[in-house]
Design an enzyme around this catalytic site. Structure first.
Site, PDB file in Angstrom:
ATOM      1  N   LYS A  12       0.795  -1.286   0.121  1.00 23.00           N
ATOM      2  CA  LYS A  12       0.161  -0.151   0.102  1.00 23.00           C
ATOM      3  C   LYS A  12       0.843   1.183  -0.013  1.00 23.00           C
ATOM      4  O   LYS A  12       0.698   2.216  -0.691  1.00 23.00           O
ATOM      5  CB  LYS A  12      -0.800   0.072   1.153  1.00 23.00           C
ATOM      6  CG  LYS A  12      -2.378  -0.376   1.176  1.00 23.00           C
ATOM      7  CD  LYS A  12      -3.104   0.083   2.182  1.00 23.00           C
ATOM      8  CE  LYS A  12      -4.275  -0.531   2.507  1.00 23.00           C
ATOM      9  NZ  LYS A  12      -5.123  -0.279   3.646  1.00 23.00           N
ATOM     10  N   ASP A  68     -10.334   3.805   5.526  1.00 20.05           N
ATOM     11  CA  ASP A  68     -11.119   2.651   6.178  1.00 20.05           C
ATOM     12  C   ASP A  68     -11.863   2.391   4.737  1.00 20.05           C
ATOM     13  O   ASP A  68     -12.468   3.124   3.936  1.00 20.05           O
ATOM     14  CB  ASP A  68     -11.648   3.196   7.241  1.00 20.05           C
ATOM     15  CG  ASP A  68     -12.498   1.769   7.749  1.00 20.05           C
ATOM     16  OD1 ASP A  68     -11.678   0.764   7.698  1.00 20.05           O
ATOM     17  OD2 ASP A  68     -13.165   1.721   8.816  1.00 20.05           O
ATOM     18  N   GLY A 149      -9.850  -9.903   0.870  1.00 14.78           N
ATOM     19  CA  GLY A 149     -11.025  -9.831   1.254  1.00 14.78           C
ATOM     20  C   GLY A 149     -12.349 -10.315   0.458  1.00 14.78           C
ATOM     21  O   GLY A 149     -12.327 -11.521   0.060  1.00 14.78           O
TER      22      GLY A 149
END
Length: 193
Positions: A12, A68, A149
């Protein structure tokens, strides 16, 4: 100028450093001496990203941004939303999260969903938030082995492949996270921070 990204995820960090204007040096939590796990106990994505960025700014004195992300599924009242990573429990088990989602969608015709990322930037000049949204649908079984995910069950609008079937470059061109980070980058490029 040094700016902290509230993460220790090296992938990231590298990805975002390439998106920022050249006069910004991105530093990780580890680099500024923040070793504890940042709290995320707010009821919204906006609240969690603000909580993390504000904590770093207040405690370590660095301008900071935090993100988030949540998956929001229409037919189950926006679940899993802010609880996306811990949907099936605090273990953050991707497989269990996906299975719970598919179980809740069993027999439902409306499988529309969206991934939403909120980034909060905290600087001495104040706080600013940026949002990225990608709309799509949840498919009935996992497809693909890339990403993480909910990527194997999410197909973005206009595509017939899941995020987990796309290359990282392909996904990053259209993803919710990329859209939010592009807005952050544009803001930093034009600001006097």
């Amino acid at each position: 100028m040094k700016i902290c990204f509230a993460t220790n995820n090296k992938n990231k960090l590298e990805e975002v450093q390439n998106m920022l204007p050249p006069h910004f040096e991105l530093v990780s939590l580890e680099k500024i001496g923040c070793t504890e796990e940042l709290r995320e106990d707010q009821d919204t994505l906006e609240g969690n990203s603000l909580q993390k960025a504000q904590y770093v700014f207040d405690t370590f004195g660095y301008s900071c941004f935090a993100d988030d992300t949540g998956l929001e599924v229409s037919s189950i009242n926006g679940e899993p939303g802010v609880r996306s990573a811990r949907y099936a429990g605090n273990e953050r088990d991707n497989e269990a999260n996906i299975q719970l989602l598919l179980d809740k969608l069993e027999g439902k015709e409306d499988r529309s969903a969206q991934f939403r990322t909120v980034i909060t930037l905290v600087t001495p000049d104040g706080t600013k938030q940026f949002e990225g949204i990608v709309k799509g649908k949840i498919i009935s079984k996992k497809t693909g082995d890339k990403g993480f995910g909910y990527d194997p069950v999410f197909v973005p609008e206009g595509y017939d492949t899941s995020f987990a079937q796309m290359s990282m470059d392909e996904k990053n061109k259209i993803s919710h996270r990329a859209l939010a980070f592009n807005k952050l980058s544009d803001y930093l490029s034009s600001s006097k921070i």
